[in-house]
Structures are given as structure tokens and as C-alpha cells.
Write a protein that holds these residues in place. Structure first.
Motif, mmCIF file in Angstrom:
data_model
loop_
_atom_site.group_PDB
_atom_site.id
_atom_site.type_symbol
_atom_site.label_atom_id
_atom_site.label_comp_id
_atom_site.label_asym_id
_atom_site.label_seq_id
_atom_site.Cartn_x
_atom_site.Cartn_y
_atom_site.Cartn_z
ATOM 1 N N ARG A 1 -5.107 -42.116 -12.891
ATOM 2 C CA ARG A 1 -4.970 -41.024 -11.917
ATOM 3 C C ARG A 1 -4.153 -39.983 -12.608
ATOM 4 N N ARG A 2 -3.184 -40.119 -13.389
ATOM 5 C CA ARG A 2 -2.369 -39.050 -14.111
ATOM 6 C C ARG A 2 -3.440 -38.070 -14.930
ATOM 7 N N ARG A 3 -4.272 -38.930 -15.568
ATOM 8 C CA ARG A 3 -5.231 -37.986 -16.291
ATOM 9 C C ARG A 3 -5.854 -37.186 -15.560
ATOM 10 N N ILE A 4 -6.444 -37.522 -14.398
ATOM 11 C CA ILE A 4 -7.124 -36.489 -13.312
ATOM 12 C C ILE A 4 -6.043 -35.515 -13.109
ATOM 13 N N LEU A 5 -5.011 -35.722 -12.845
ATOM 14 C CA LEU A 5 -3.869 -34.768 -12.185
ATOM 15 C C LEU A 5 -3.653 -33.881 -13.602
ATOM 16 N N ASP A 6 -3.355 -34.305 -14.524
ATOM 17 C CA ASP A 6 -2.913 -33.430 -15.650
ATOM 18 C C ASP A 6 -3.975 -32.528 -16.061
ATOM 19 N N THR A 7 -5.065 -32.907 -16.094
ATOM 20 C CA THR A 7 -6.211 -32.073 -16.562
ATOM 21 C C THR A 7 -6.881 -31.110 -15.586
ATOM 22 N N ASP A 8 -6.286 -31.119 -14.303
ATOM 23 C CA ASP A 8 -6.791 -30.423 -13.032
ATOM 24 C C ASP A 8 -8.337 -30.547 -12.916
ATOM 25 N N ARG A 9 -8.566 -32.069 -12.889
ATOM 26 C CA ARG A 9 -9.976 -32.433 -12.731
ATOM 27 C C ARG A 9 -10.092 -33.041 -11.200
ATOM 28 N N VAL A 10 -9.274 -32.758 -10.395
ATOM 29 C CA VAL A 10 -9.406 -33.414 -8.747
ATOM 30 C C VAL A 10 -10.737 -33.011 -8.252
ATOM 31 N N THR A 11 -10.848 -31.692 -8.340
ATOM 32 C CA THR A 11 -12.015 -31.176 -7.582
ATOM 33 C C THR A 11 -13.443 -31.829 -8.130
ATOM 34 N N ARG A 12 -13.470 -31.937 -9.568
ATOM 35 C CA ARG A 12 -14.481 -32.612 -10.395
ATOM 36 C C ARG A 12 -14.953 -33.958 -10.050
ATOM 37 N N TRP A 13 -13.594 -34.694 -9.937
ATOM 38 C CA TRP A 13 -13.480 -36.123 -9.362
ATOM 39 C C TRP A 13 -13.950 -36.102 -8.174
ATOM 40 N N CYS A 14 -13.689 -35.482 -7.039
ATOM 41 C CA CYS A 14 -14.114 -35.376 -5.606
ATOM 42 C C CYS A 14 -15.555 -35.201 -5.834
ATOM 43 N N GLU A 15 -16.150 -34.213 -6.654
ATOM 44 C CA GLU A 15 -17.808 -33.921 -6.378
ATOM 45 C C GLU A 15 -18.501 -35.071 -6.889
ATOM 46 N N ARG A 16 -17.746 -36.052 -7.684
ATOM 47 C CA ARG A 16 -18.559 -37.211 -8.252
ATOM 48 C C ARG A 16 -18.667 -38.348 -7.194
ATOM 49 N N GLY A 17 -18.184 -38.169 -5.962
ATOM 50 C CA GLY A 17 -18.078 -39.110 -4.957
ATOM 51 C C GLY A 17 -19.417 -39.326 -4.249
ATOM 52 N N ARG A 18 -20.107 -40.421 -4.789
ATOM 53 C CA ARG A 18 -21.607 -40.874 -4.199
ATOM 54 C C ARG A 18 -21.599 -42.054 -3.251
ATOM 55 N N ALA A 19 -22.594 -41.916 -2.492
ATOM 56 C CA ALA A 19 -22.501 -42.992 -1.376
ATOM 57 C C ALA A 19 -23.569 -44.275 -2.205
ATOM 58 N N LEU A 20 -22.650 -44.872 -2.857
ATOM 59 C CA LEU A 20 -23.253 -45.694 -3.916
ATOM 60 C C LEU A 20 -24.238 -46.911 -3.321
ATOM 61 N N LYS A 21 -23.610 -47.198 -1.978
ATOM 62 C CA LYS A 21 -24.401 -48.235 -1.251
ATOM 63 C C LYS A 21 -25.517 -47.930 -0.436
ATOM 64 N N ILE A 22 -25.912 -46.670 -0.520
ATOM 65 C CA ILE A 22 -27.023 -46.087 0.271
ATOM 66 C C ILE A 22 -28.256 -45.804 -0.547
ATOM 67 N N GLU A 23 -29.501 -46.131 0.191
ATOM 68 C CA GLU A 23 -30.447 -46.094 -0.724
ATOM 69 C C GLU A 23 -30.692 -44.477 -1.375
ATOM 70 N N ARG A 24 -31.060 -44.655 -2.659
ATOM 71 C CA ARG A 24 -31.199 -43.224 -3.154
ATOM 72 C C ARG A 24 -32.351 -42.273 -2.543
ATOM 73 N N ALA A 25 -32.115 -41.364 -2.544
ATOM 74 C CA ALA A 25 -33.181 -40.300 -1.868
ATOM 75 C C ALA A 25 -33.794 -39.406 -2.968
ATOM 76 N N GLU A 26 -35.055 -39.341 -3.079
ATOM 77 C CA GLU A 26 -35.756 -38.499 -3.974
ATOM 78 C C GLU A 26 -35.151 -38.827 -5.561
ATOM 79 N N GLY A 27 -34.832 -40.054 -6.034
ATOM 80 C CA GLY A 27 -34.489 -40.656 -7.008
ATOM 81 C C GLY A 27 -33.185 -40.423 -7.231
ATOM 82 N N ARG A 28 -32.217 -40.052 -6.529
ATOM 83 C CA ARG A 28 -30.781 -39.879 -6.889
ATOM 84 C C ARG A 28 -29.999 -40.501 -5.842
#
Length: 309
Positions: free
Chosen positions: A211-238
Motif C-alpha cells: 500500500r505504501r509503495r502505491i502511495l509513495d510513488t503516486d500510483r493511486v490512479t494507475r492502480w485504480c485503472e487496473r481494476g478489472r471485473a475478473l469474474k465476468i466473462e471476457r468481452a472481445e477477448g479482454r
């Protein structure tokens, strides 16, 4: 934190990585709560050796998700932090009224999606074939909103979309087909269950170093953008992004109801959000800081996405 040490164990909940137990207070009524213990995480050690073990944050994630869901107006299964003897974890109130049956999403999908691959099969892909947004909405056709909520007469899909809105807000990637359900009444009534099982939210599975690594490097937005619906079927291969999935769900809802949920998110009091985080026990300061940052970033991302739809 609720002390449930004197409660009576009445059943065990099958499935899942950890043992979960149904308990009832010593009051003689039919009230039941599901106790889920705090999970243990394994962290790899550089150079090999035994992994380091740490306690995850699934109990406090359940508590925060419940309170934020209520603030948004989302029907929620009540969740509280709890202590059962020497064990700590969370409890979630049973959402099934007396005389009603609860059918998980997997049961509903099996009726409408011939391509659906159950979680009990040998296929261990995290995204389940057939567990897609169109199939979920098909499975909810003819189902009304949660009992006792302001949305009891709404189509279930217009409330399920709000579940996905909450998932995107709290970065919950675990909306699999056992984590939503339909209640079947004695006279054949069908209602969507309140939302439940949010222990994988807000980075609860990480340790404070991560958690501290995400905060210290100001990667919160990038971490949020990586949030995926992992348990939903892929659409168009992703795998779909959580924010994208919520937006797509609202595009399939009645326009007035889509506007309603967008307005609820817009009016969400950030001061209340901060108070919820500050008053939740068993959180480190770095966990509180990251949770608050994630909620602010995801709220803005959702509002921008909904404004374009």
C-alpha cells in the motif's frame, strides 16, 4: 466490533477458501449471521525461503463497503466487524426472509445460458463463460428489486447496475456468480437479493508495504485503472474494467433510473466517507489513506464515465 462469542453455531457455509460459519444470537429468534474470519495472506520473500504471512483486511473492507453502500442508497446485507472467541472477522446478516429461498446467480444463469461453465467444473478460469452482463440481465428478467427497499417495484437490472457502481467505487473485483442472488418467495415472487460479500475491496488483500509503495510513488490512479471485473466473462477477448462495466450496465437500464444513481453518486458526502474510514477498527493509517484516495479517484472516474453515457 461485535462480540459474538456467546452466539450459537448453527451451520457451515460451503465453498470459498476459508471456513465460514452461520451463527445465531441466543435470543430464540430465527436471525442468522455469517461469520467470515480474517484471511491470511502469503508474501513471497526475496531469495526464496518461507513466505511471510500477514493478516488481510477483508473484515474492515466488508464494514466500509456496507456503510458506503447505504450512503449511496444501495440495498445491502448488514455487515459488521466481529470477534468470535479468539477469532476476528466479519459477520453478515442473512438476507433470506423466513419462507423464502435464495438462489445464487449460478442457478439463474444455468437456466438461461447454455454456454455457462459453473465454478464447480474443472475449468478454473477466473472469468466464467456465460457470466456476462447480457446473460446476467437475461437471468434477472422478470425479477423485481430487493424486498423492503425503495426499489421493490423496480426491475432488478436497474438495481444490479448499482451493485456494479459500488464495485467500481470500492475496487471490488470479486463479483462472481455466487456473489449475487435472487430470492424466491412462497407465492413465486422473485426479488433481487441485497448486495453482499465485499471483502476483496479497497486493496484489502495487500500488506502495508505494498500500500505504501502505491502511495509513495503516486500510483493511486494507475492502480485504480487496473481494476478489472475478473469474474465476468471476457468481452472481445479482454477483461472489462470495473468502471466500464458499470457504465455499460447503466446503458441497459431505464434512463430515469440511470440518472437517479448518477445523482446519488454525485451527492455522496466525502466528509461522511472520511468519517466511515476513520472510525473503522483494525485499519492501519496507510490502509486508511489508500482507501480514502481510491474512493475519491474512482468516484471521479465513474462520474466522468457516466456523464459520457
Amino acid at each position: 466490533m461485535v462480540d459474538i462469542s456467546e452466539w450459537i453455531a448453527v451451520d457451515e457455509e460451503p465453498g470459498g477458501a476459508e471456513v465460514k460459519t452461520w451463527l445465531a444470537p441466543r435470543t430464540g429468534d430465527d436471525e442468522r449471521w455469517l461469520f467470515k474470519p480474517v484471511r491470511r495472506g502469503d508474501k513471497a520473500v526475496k531469495g526464496g525461503g518461507e513466505p511471510e504471512v500477514f493478516l488481510q483486511g477483508n473484515p474492515w473492507a466488508e464494514s466500509i463497503a456496507y456503510r458506503l453502500g447505504i450512503a449511496l442508497g444501495v440495498p445491502m446485507a448488514q455487515a459488521e466487524l466481529a470477534r468470535w472467541g479468539i477469532l476476528e472477522g466479519s459477520i453478515s446478516r442473512d438476507v433470506s426472509p423466513e419462507g423464502w429461498s435464495l438462489h445464487s446467480g449460478s442457478v439463474r444463469l444455468a437456466e438461461v445460458a447454455p454456454e455457462y461453465v459453473p465454478r464447480t467444473s474443472k475449468d478454473k478460469r477466473p472469468d466464467r463463460v456465460g457470466h456476462s452482463l447480457p446473460r446476467i440481465f437475461e437471468a434477472l428478467h422478470g425479477v423485481a428489486g430487493p424486498l423492503g427497499s425503495p426499489y421493490e417495484d423496480w426491475p432488478a437490472i436497474d438495481v444490479f447496475a448499482a451493485f456494479l457502481l459500488l464495485d467500481a467505487l470500492i475496487a471490488n473485483q470479486d463479483r462472481h456468480e455466487e456473489n449475487w442472488a435472487v430470492l424466491d418467495g412462497p407465492d413465486g415472487e422473485l426479488h433481487l437479493s441485497p448486495a453482499f460479500d465485499h471483502g476483496s475491496s479497497l486493496g484489502a488483500g495487500m500488506d502495508d508495504i505494498a500500500r505504501r509503495r502505491i502511495l509513495d510513488t503516486d500510483r493511486v490512479t494507475r492502480w485504480c485503472e487496473r481494476g478489472r471485473a475478473l469474474k465476468i466473462e471476457r468481452a472481445e477477448g479482454r477483461v472489462r474494467r470495473l468502471v466500464e462495466l458499470a457504465s455499460d450496465a447503466f446503458d441497459m437500464c431505464h434512463p430515469s433510473n440511470r440518472r437517479y444513481w448518477s445523482a446519488r453518486l454525485t451527492s455522496l458526502d466525502l466528509g461522511h466517507v472520511d468519517e466511515v474510514i476513520a472510525t473503522t477498527p483494525r485499519m492501519s493509517e496507510v490502509a486508511r489513506t489508500l482507501a480514502g484516495a481510491v474512493l475519491r479517484v474512482n468516484r471521479e472516474r465513474l462520474l466522468q464515465c457516466l456523464a459520457r453515457s
